[in-house]
Write a protein that holds these residues in place. Structure first.
Motif, mmCIF file in Angstrom:
data_model
loop_
_atom_site.group_PDB
_atom_site.id
_atom_site.type_symbol
_atom_site.label_atom_id
_atom_site.label_comp_id
_atom_site.label_asym_id
_atom_site.label_seq_id
_atom_site.Cartn_x
_atom_site.Cartn_y
_atom_site.Cartn_z
ATOM 1 N N GLU A 150 0.719 -1.250 0.098
ATOM 2 C CA GLU A 150 0.439 -0.365 0.176
ATOM 3 C C GLU A 150 0.904 1.019 -0.187
ATOM 4 O OE1 GLU A 150 -2.246 1.933 3.828
ATOM 5 O OE2 GLU A 150 -3.590 0.320 2.793
ATOM 6 N N ALA A 151 2.110 1.463 0.829
ATOM 7 C CA ALA A 151 2.767 2.735 0.954
ATOM 8 C C ALA A 151 3.363 2.502 -0.260
ATOM 9 C CB ALA A 151 3.579 2.513 2.284
ATOM 10 N N MET A 152 3.932 1.417 -1.672
ATOM 11 C CA MET A 152 3.976 1.745 -2.652
ATOM 12 C C MET A 152 3.638 1.978 -3.530
ATOM 13 S SD MET A 152 7.946 0.621 -2.010
ATOM 14 C CE MET A 152 8.442 -0.019 -3.533
ATOM 15 N N SER A 153 2.733 1.612 -3.717
ATOM 16 C CA SER A 153 1.822 2.256 -4.365
ATOM 17 C C SER A 153 1.084 3.681 -4.512
ATOM 18 C CB SER A 153 0.869 1.557 -4.280
ATOM 19 O OG SER A 153 -0.742 1.219 -3.732
ATOM 20 N N SER A 154 1.336 3.752 -2.948
ATOM 21 C CA SER A 154 0.454 5.360 -2.815
ATOM 22 C C SER A 154 2.000 6.880 -2.681
ATOM 23 C CB SER A 154 -0.152 5.703 -1.463
ATOM 24 O OG SER A 154 -1.212 4.436 -1.294
ATOM 25 N N TYR A 155 3.007 6.309 -2.420
ATOM 26 C CA TYR A 155 4.214 6.868 -2.064
ATOM 27 C C TYR A 155 5.486 6.566 -2.677
ATOM 28 C CZ TYR A 155 1.217 7.941 2.107
ATOM 29 O OH TYR A 155 0.610 8.444 2.669
ATOM 30 N N LYS A 156 6.139 7.773 -3.136
ATOM 31 C CA LYS A 156 6.895 7.344 -4.319
ATOM 32 C C LYS A 156 8.490 6.111 -3.647
ATOM 33 C CE LYS A 156 7.375 12.485 -5.860
ATOM 34 N NZ LYS A 156 8.165 13.155 -5.688
ATOM 35 N N GLU A 157 8.660 5.284 -4.818
ATOM 36 C CA GLU A 157 9.133 3.968 -4.210
ATOM 37 C C GLU A 157 10.567 4.849 -2.989
ATOM 38 O OE1 GLU A 157 11.854 0.802 -5.711
ATOM 39 O OE2 GLU A 157 10.112 1.260 -6.799
ATOM 40 N N GLU A 158 11.139 5.705 -3.610
ATOM 41 C CA GLU A 158 12.509 6.137 -2.905
ATOM 42 C C GLU A 158 12.093 7.031 -1.146
ATOM 43 O OE1 GLU A 158 11.486 9.836 -5.475
ATOM 44 O OE2 GLU A 158 11.778 7.285 -5.844
ATOM 45 N N ILE A 159 11.419 6.924 -1.340
ATOM 46 C CA ILE A 159 10.794 8.003 0.200
ATOM 47 C C ILE A 159 10.426 6.624 1.184
ATOM 48 C CG2 ILE A 159 10.217 9.791 -0.624
ATOM 49 C CD1 ILE A 159 8.166 9.828 0.442
ATOM 50 N N VAL A 160 10.132 5.428 1.026
ATOM 51 C CA VAL A 160 9.102 3.892 1.528
ATOM 52 C C VAL A 160 9.985 3.297 1.688
ATOM 53 C CG1 VAL A 160 7.952 2.477 1.216
ATOM 54 C CG2 VAL A 160 7.484 4.519 0.011
ATOM 55 N N HIS A 161 10.361 2.682 3.394
ATOM 56 C CA HIS A 161 11.269 2.247 3.643
ATOM 57 C C HIS A 161 10.932 0.995 4.891
ATOM 58 C CE1 HIS A 161 14.396 4.289 1.514
ATOM 59 N NE2 HIS A 161 13.551 5.684 2.101
ATOM 60 N N GLN A 162 11.457 0.021 4.608
ATOM 61 C CA GLN A 162 10.737 -1.270 5.799
ATOM 62 C C GLN A 162 11.391 -1.126 6.363
ATOM 63 O OE1 GLN A 162 9.161 -5.151 4.025
ATOM 64 N NE2 GLN A 162 10.419 -4.649 2.329
ATOM 65 N N LEU A 163 10.983 -1.170 8.058
ATOM 66 C CA LEU A 163 12.497 -0.913 9.528
ATOM 67 C C LEU A 163 12.029 -2.508 10.505
ATOM 68 C CD1 LEU A 163 12.393 1.880 11.358
ATOM 69 C CD2 LEU A 163 13.553 1.162 9.362
ATOM 70 N N PRO A 164 12.584 -3.768 10.501
ATOM 71 C CA PRO A 164 12.166 -4.104 11.743
ATOM 72 C C PRO A 164 12.232 -3.852 13.186
ATOM 73 C CG PRO A 164 14.350 -4.281 11.289
ATOM 74 C CD PRO A 164 13.851 -3.207 10.253
ATOM 75 N N SER A 165 10.754 -4.403 13.248
ATOM 76 C CA SER A 165 10.617 -4.103 14.865
ATOM 77 C C SER A 165 9.956 -5.314 15.786
ATOM 78 C CB SER A 165 8.684 -3.518 14.173
ATOM 79 O OG SER A 165 8.730 -3.078 15.629
ATOM 80 N N ASN A 166 11.403 -6.181 15.859
ATOM 81 C CA ASN A 166 10.700 -7.668 16.521
ATOM 82 C C ASN A 166 10.729 -7.279 18.238
ATOM 83 O OD1 ASN A 166 10.213 -8.946 14.959
ATOM 84 N ND2 ASN A 166 12.212 -8.822 13.775
ATOM 85 N N ASN A 167 11.947 -6.775 18.736
ATOM 86 C CA ASN A 167 12.445 -6.256 20.087
ATOM 87 C C ASN A 167 13.118 -5.616 20.117
ATOM 88 O OD1 ASN A 167 15.190 -6.460 19.054
ATOM 89 N ND2 ASN A 167 15.003 -8.654 18.584
ATOM 90 N N PRO A 168 13.405 -4.680 21.368
ATOM 91 C CA PRO A 168 13.769 -3.556 21.388
ATOM 92 C C PRO A 168 14.796 -3.113 21.160
ATOM 93 C CG PRO A 168 13.541 -5.042 23.857
ATOM 94 C CD PRO A 168 13.198 -5.291 22.546
ATOM 95 N N GLU A 169 15.906 -4.352 21.092
ATOM 96 C CA GLU A 169 17.144 -3.455 19.780
ATOM 97 C C GLU A 169 16.556 -2.655 18.412
ATOM 98 O OE1 GLU A 169 16.739 -6.602 21.470
ATOM 99 O OE2 GLU A 169 18.101 -6.474 23.365
ATOM 100 N N ASP A 170 15.564 -3.379 18.493
ATOM 101 C CA ASP A 170 15.390 -3.438 16.695
ATOM 102 C C ASP A 170 14.860 -2.137 16.662
ATOM 103 O OD1 ASP A 170 15.956 -6.133 15.325
ATOM 104 O OD2 ASP A 170 13.758 -6.333 14.953
ATOM 105 N N MET A 171 14.225 -1.868 17.844
ATOM 106 C CA MET A 171 13.584 -0.285 18.062
ATOM 107 C C MET A 171 14.878 0.818 18.116
ATOM 108 S SD MET A 171 10.784 1.428 21.090
ATOM 109 C CE MET A 171 11.829 2.178 21.941
ATOM 110 N N GLU A 172 15.534 0.336 18.693
ATOM 111 C CA GLU A 172 16.471 0.961 19.016
ATOM 112 C C GLU A 172 17.510 1.796 17.867
ATOM 113 O OE1 GLU A 172 17.979 3.473 21.854
ATOM 114 O OE2 GLU A 172 16.246 2.848 22.693
ATOM 115 N N GLN A 173 17.957 0.546 17.304
ATOM 116 C CA GLN A 173 18.951 0.903 15.585
ATOM 117 C C GLN A 173 17.722 1.431 14.880
ATOM 118 O OE1 GLN A 173 19.608 -3.046 13.777
ATOM 119 N NE2 GLN A 173 20.721 -2.113 12.552
ATOM 120 N N ASN A 174 15.978 1.449 15.243
ATOM 121 C CA ASN A 174 15.166 1.904 14.374
ATOM 122 C C ASN A 174 14.921 3.542 14.978
ATOM 123 O OD1 ASN A 174 14.944 0.030 13.122
ATOM 124 N ND2 ASN A 174 12.710 -0.393 14.234
ATOM 125 N N LEU A 175 14.982 3.787 15.853
ATOM 126 C CA LEU A 175 15.911 5.227 16.559
ATOM 127 C C LEU A 175 16.568 6.197 15.753
ATOM 128 C CD1 LEU A 175 13.792 4.438 19.930
ATOM 129 C CD2 LEU A 175 12.674 6.357 18.093
#
Length: 191
Positions: free
Chosen positions: A151-176
């Protein structure tokens, strides 16, 4: 998942209604239970950007057009949400959190992050929220089939859409850390 290097190169200069944005607008989206709210609130606390949870906004303003008996939840009035957010988005510096993204105007966001969670983690999170039956299964399938990402890929320019893993607190810190670095670079490049 697409890497950090990809979204660091994206610096978009935005002018909306003749107003130059000094801080970027960010969309956090993904299946319910992937950690959007936790990430969004912490990101706002660390960056002084404004955090808006669309579900809370709708609840406070009664921005609904009905009730879905099957899923046992109100149905969002997307037009009312757009009207409510329009002025806030123009100035920039807003983090929007919602599990759907195709109804927001493309011009609002400088970057879109789709949070993704492994199904075993997501199942437990949703079950702990009281999701059962069809509602639980449909949300798990939504994650399996990457529905929100597509849905995001079809709604926005491809270059601004990014997937981030969100499984645990370490992922959240890395994402932040990664998102904060991106914000700092965007501000540097656009001011």
């Amino acid at each position: 998942f697409r890497g950090v290097a990809c979204f660091f190169s994206v610096t978009t200069f935005c002018i909306q209604k003749g107003v130059t944005m000094r801080r970027p607008n960010i969309l956090l989206t993904g299946t319910p239970g992937v950690g959007k709210t936790t990430l969004g609130k912490e990101l706002a606390a660390r960056t002084n950007l404004v955090y808006i949870n669309v579900g809370d906004l709708a609840k406070e303003g009664q921005l609904y057009e009905g009730y879905d008996e099957e899923y046992e939840c109100p149905v969002l009035d997307e037009d009312q949400v757009i009207d409510e957010l329009e002025d806030k988005m123009t100035d920039g510096g807003v983090i929007v959190d919602y599990h759907s993204c195709d109804f927001f105007p493309e011009r609002w966001f400088n970057i879109v992050f789709v949070l993704r969670t492994e199904n075993s983690f997501l199942y437990d999170r949703l079950e702990s929220r009281g999701y059962r039956g069809k509602k639980l299964q449909d949300n798990i399938q939504c994650e399996i089939f990457q529905t929100i990402y597509e849905e995001a890929m079809s709604s926005y320019k491809e270059e601004i859409v990014h997937q981030l893993p969100s499984n645990n607190p370490e992922d959240m810190e890395q994402n932040l850390d990664q998102i904060i670095q991106w914000i700092e670079q965007w501000i540097k490049d656009n001011n």
